[in-house]
Structures are given as structure tokens and as C-alpha cells.
Enzyme design. Structure first.
Site, mmCIF file in Angstrom:
data_model
loop_
_atom_site.group_PDB
_atom_site.id
_atom_site.type_symbol
_atom_site.label_atom_id
_atom_site.label_comp_id
_atom_site.label_asym_id
_atom_site.label_seq_id
_atom_site.Cartn_x
_atom_site.Cartn_y
_atom_site.Cartn_z
ATOM 1 N N SER A 1 0.808 -1.221 0.000
ATOM 2 C CA SER A 1 0.000 0.000 0.000
ATOM 3 C C SER A 1 0.844 1.276 0.000
ATOM 4 C CB SER A 1 -0.967 -0.047 1.191
ATOM 5 O OG SER A 1 -1.982 0.919 1.066
ATOM 6 N N ASP B 1 10.286 6.207 -9.898
ATOM 7 C CA ASP B 1 9.840 6.990 -11.061
ATOM 8 C C ASP B 1 10.741 8.194 -11.290
ATOM 9 O OD1 ASP B 1 7.749 5.661 -12.167
ATOM 10 O OD2 ASP B 1 6.174 7.003 -11.470
ATOM 11 N N LYS C 1 -0.589 -4.106 -3.230
ATOM 12 C CA LYS C 1 -1.892 -3.539 -2.867
ATOM 13 C C LYS C 1 -1.950 -2.102 -3.380
ATOM 14 C CE LYS C 1 -5.098 -2.496 0.894
ATOM 15 N NZ LYS C 1 -5.319 -1.091 0.534
#
Length: 541
Positions: A451, A462, A477
Site C-alpha cells: 500500500s 519513477d 496492494k
């Protein structure tokens, strides 16, 4: 109508302005009437305490000159209670709004609920713009769906909005909702859900054991069946007793053994991860362990998740015996319960490395993370930051956003949350404390990293591709849940959105994040020699 008001009506027109609020329908049975339908609304209960109109006007029935700002704050109140906290991170396109103001909050709520469009419009004059009654009733129709008479529309063309206009719309909205509830209840018995009603009636009237049947259990069981049919293990219904235990477990210290748990299917009770420094971790409990018995009581499909938790929890100083299935092995543990405190962050200097262990994205963890970075700045000769997110099952999304804002350039998206009809970019707030030009950054993860933890790792990769991730594949998740509480004490946790990484919009739900360097934790080495081979790899890479 002036140009400013035309813009306001445009932003309402270009939105999807009809969303039905959640309702609770209770089917009751009795000797006099076999199929009585009782409708309950939270709105009516709230109304007795303080109406929305009184909240907005502070009970001043002589109020005059109600501005457009107040009007939008008024409309947002109808949706505020049922709106998940994630609305706060919607990036508004409007300009001329004071950050953190009630006006900004109301616009975010209305945009989140698709009541107004998120337009690039300057609203700096909203505080000094006043609608007449006709324009107000038109807006109410578009946002709330309330009707109004042509006579009222015409008579309000010059009249300013007053207390009673607000009150009339609020009362109209309550009537409208109750009418919808009634129509839904009728449909439940005689429309598309006719089969459900007939099966229920047949069971309570004709089943061999009908005298022993608990009607509430039948209804709760049917609701649980609805949630399971979504095939989403994160969508769960908690009957009244379970709901109380579930909600109380979300915060604060507690007495027990200290584990995060889940029940992916009936009868399967799994340890997601032990809480660091907890009795469970010290005893050797691992993420992925399946508990098959507690103090000799075998776990079956008849036992609920909260019932099993109640067996394991207990007063500090007492012991609990767990039978664990780990792969093909059956293991037994005797664990002494303690007072467990959920510590968010632990730091440690190791040579030229600074290790930050984040146990969970609990409330105020971002503040603790800032303190940790300030601690780092005071130390000379540190070249590497290791952020350990192993066994971190997530937590509050806003805390993850705050931490990412310390690294990602201000204004850049740190995560993207996609809802059924909209998409929200959560932007970096900026506020860099350390520069990654001065340090190597390494993340540690495992199968219990989930999560919010995955949001942080995925988005950092990124923007900073040279970052190394070490360990095993993360949980996967990538969904957001909301909790809805009902008047009977039950609650409902359900998936409202899916999240994606900030820059590349990569989704990890059901997929997880694959590490750059895959290395399993050597359990034997850790237990016998206290050597963490995953951490050693992060220190040496």
C-alpha cells in the site's frame, strides 16, 4: 446573469450532478406483518442536533447577503460526511482561492462527488458575489436534484437568498432522499431483487430449523455474501460486534502479541507481518504464517476474523499458544502478551550509512521522518540513506504524500488516484531537507511491504531511477478503501479507487514491485547470529 455567474453554472452543468447517498434498509419480520421495511437515514438523526442551515448561518434567521462562497460551503455539507478523506488531495484547477480555507475544502468535496466540474476559473470575486433566490434554486436543482416551482423561480429573480431559502432546500433534499429510499425498498421486495426476498421468506417460514434461525444473522450473512461477490478481499462487511473491535484496532496502544493480520478467505487466518520489537517478532512469527489453532482451538470457516483476534489478544503478562503453518511445516509458539506500542520510525547510524526503519504510515509519521532527516544533517561523513519498509503494510495516504514531498520537486505528481468517474493528482508540496545528489538511496522491501509503502518506493523509482530496491517482491496492494459506519453499529470497508505511481502512472495492484536486487532473508542466519543478510546487502551495494 453576469459573466461570473455564467461560469459558475457552467462548472455545475459540466459535472455529473447526481450521486445517491448510501442508505441502510432493514428488513424486519413479525407476526402481524411478515415483510415490514424500515428505512433509517443518518440525515434525520443529524437534523435533530443541528441542521446544515444552522451550521452555515450559526442559527441567525435574519442573515442577509449570503455570498457565493457560503452557498458552495452549504452545498458541500450535504456530502461531507460520506466523502472519504482522500478528497483532500484533489488538485483544483480553480484560482483565486485561499489555500486551506473552508471554501477550498467545499470545492474539493463537490469536485470529488462530481457535483461541479474542476474548471480553470478565477473565483477571487466569489466572496463578494451574491446570488438571487432564483439562481440559488437553480443551483440546488443541479447539485442536489431538488425541485422548485416556477412561481418561486420567478418571484426570486430579484430577491436575495435568506435563511429560509437554505432551510427549504435542506428539507426538500431530506424528502427527496426518503422518497428514493422508499422506492428502493419497494424494488427490493417486488423488483429485480424479488428472488432474494422470496428465498428469505421461504427460509424463515418453511425451513426445518426455522425456530432456531437468527434473522439478524441471515441478513448479515446476505450482506457478507454481497461483499464476497465483488472478488475484492479488501471489501469487507463487519457486523456490529466485529465492527467495534475492528475500528478500535485502528489506533492506539493495545495488549497482545503485536501482529498485522488478514483473513483472505473463510477459515484462513494469516499473519501479514509482525510489528517490529513486538512479542510476536521476538518469538519468531513471520509474515505469511497461517494460524491454524489458538490455545488448542482449531480455526474453521465458522470463526470470524475478529473472533480469532479476540482469542489472541489478552492482558499483558498472560500467555497464548499458537499453532502455525509455515509452508509444509507445522510449528508451535508460546508467546507472552505485552503492551504493544506502534512506533512509527526507528533510526540507526551504521558506518557511513543512515538507516530509517518505517514500521507503518501512522499518524504523524511524516513529522518523525522530518526529524530523522534533520538528525542525518547533523552527522558528517554519511554517504548512504537506507529506508527499510519491510513488513510495512501501509497506513495513511496523506503521510506517504508528505514524505514524498520531501524529495519530489514541488508541484509534480507524487501519486495518481483513479476513481470510477474521475482522477486525482496528488502533488508534491516541496520542502526538501536533504539532496539526493549528496547521498545514495536504498530501499528494503519484502512480501509484506504494501500500500502506502509501495506508493513511496514506486514513485521514488519513477523520479530517481538510480535508487536501488533490495529484498523480495512487494505485496501488490494498489487500492484505496473507505469505511462506512451504520446506525446498528456495523460497518463496511470497501474499495473506492486504485492508485498509480506519480510520474509513469504505473499500477501495482495484484502485481507488486520487483526489487533491483532480489535476495531472500536468511532466517537461520538472523536467528542464530543476529545477521540480517538483506540489510548487509544494502550496506555493501
Amino acid at each position: 446573469m453576469n459573466n461570473f455567474l455564467k461560469i459558475i453554472f457552467t462548472l455545475v452543468l459540466f459535472s455529473s450532478f447526481w450521486t445517491v447517498n448510501a442508505v441502510q434498509i432493514e428488513i424486519q419480520t413479525g407476526t402481524e406483518q411478515q415483510n415490514e421495511i424500515k428505512i433509517k437515514t443518518t440525515t434525520n438523526e443529524k437534523q435533530k442536533k443541528e441542521s446544515i442551515t444552522d451550521q452555515i448561518t450559526k442559527g441567525n434567521k435574519k442573515i442577509e447577503n449570503i455570498s457565493l462562497v457560503t452557498v458552495f460551503e452549504y452545498f458541500s455539507k450535504f456530502f461531507e460526511e460520506k466523502t472519504p478523506e482522500s478528497y483532500k488531495y484533489i488538485s483544483l484547477n480553480f484560482t483565486g482561492i485561499e489555500p486551506g480555507s473552508e471554501f477550498e475544502k467545499s470545492l474539493k468535496i463537490l469536485v470529488y462527488n462530481n457535483k461541479i466540474a474542476n474548471l480553470k476559473t478565477n473565483l477571487s470575486k466569489a466572496e463578494t458575489t451574491y446570488l438571487n433566490s432564483a439562481a440559488f434554486y437553480e443551483l440546488a436543482y443541479r447539485i442536489l436534484g431538488t425541485g422548485y416551482s416556477q412561481e418561486r423561480k420567478e418571484s426570486g429573480s430579484t430577491k436575495k437568498i435568506d435563511y429560509y431559502d437554505l432551510e427549504i432546500i435542506e428539507e426538500s433534499y431530506i424528502v427527496l432522499k426518503n422518497k428514493e429510499l422508499y422506492e428502493r425498498a419497494i424494488e427490493m421486495n417486488t423488483g429485480t431483487n424479488e428472488v432474494f426476498g422470496e428465498v428469505y421468506e421461504t427460509i424463515i417460514n418453511e425451513h426445518f430449523d426455522k425456530e432456531k434461525l437468527d434473522k439478524n444473522k441471515l441478513i448479515y450473512g446476505a450482506i457478507e455474501g454481497l461483499t464476497k461477490a465483488t472478488n475484492d478481499k479488501h471489501t469487507i462487511y463487519f457486523p456490529p460486534t466485529e465492527s467495534k473491535d475492528f475500528l478500535s484496532s485502528l489506533s492506539g496502544d493495545f495488549e497482545g502479541i503485536g501482529t498485522y493480520v488478514e483473513m483472505p478467505e473463510p477459515g484462513k487466518f494469516v499473519i501479514s507481518a509482525p510489528i517490529p520489537d513486538s512479542p510476536a517478532e521476538k518469538a519468531g512469527i513471520k509474515g505469511g504464517d497461517e494460524v491454524i489453532a489458538v490455545d488448542g482451538k482449531e480455526i474453521t470457516k465458522e470463526h470470524s476474523q475478529l473472533e480469532i483476534i479476540s482469542w489472541i489478544k489478552g492482558k499483558a503478562g498472560t500467555e497464548v499458544n499458537l499453532k502455525i503453518k509455515r509452508g509444509s511445516e507445522i510449528l508451535e509458539f508460546k508467546i507472552k502478551r505485552e503492551m504493544v506500542h506502534l512506533k512509527s520510525i526507528k533510526t540507526e547510524f551504521n558506518g557511513n550509512s543512515f538507516i530509517i526503519k518505517i514500521n507503518g504510515f501512522n499518524e504523524n509519521v511524516a513529522k518523525e521522518f522530518v526529524d530523522a532527516l534533520n538528525e542525518l544533517k547533523q552527522k558528517i561523513g554519511i554517504k548512504k540513506i537506507i529506508i527499510d519498509l519491510r513488513d510495512n503494510g501501509g497506513g495513511y495516504l496523506n503521510e506517504a504524500v508528505e514524505i514524498l514531498s520531501l524529495f519530489v520537486p514541488k508541484g509534480k505528481p507524487v501519486t495518481v488516484v483513479k476513481y470510477p468517474k474521475s482522477e486525482g493528482n496528488y502533488l508534491s508540496k516541496g520542502g526538501s531537507i536533504v539532496s539526493l545528489d549528496d547521498y545514495e538511496l536504498v530501499f528494503l522491501q519484502n512480501g509484506s511491504t504494501a500500500s502506502a509503502s509501495e506508493i513511496v518506493i514506486g514513485t521514488m523509482k519513477d523520479y530517481f531511477p538510480k535508487i536501488k530496491v533490495i529484498g523480495t517482491k512487494s505485496y501488490g496492494k494498489g487500492s484505496v478503501q473507505a469505511i462506512k459506519e451504520f446506525s446498528d453499529g456495523s460497518s463496511f470497508k470497501y474499495t473506492t479507487a486504485k492508485w498509480f505511481t506519480g510520474r509513469s502512472k504505473t499500477g501495482i495492484d495484484g502485481v507488486g514491485i520487483t526489487p533491483d536486487v532480489e535476495i531472500e532473508l536468511d532466517e537461520t542466519l538472523l536467528k542464530e547470529k543476529k545477521i540480517d543478510n538483506q540489510l548487509e546487502k544494502a550496506l555493501s551495494i
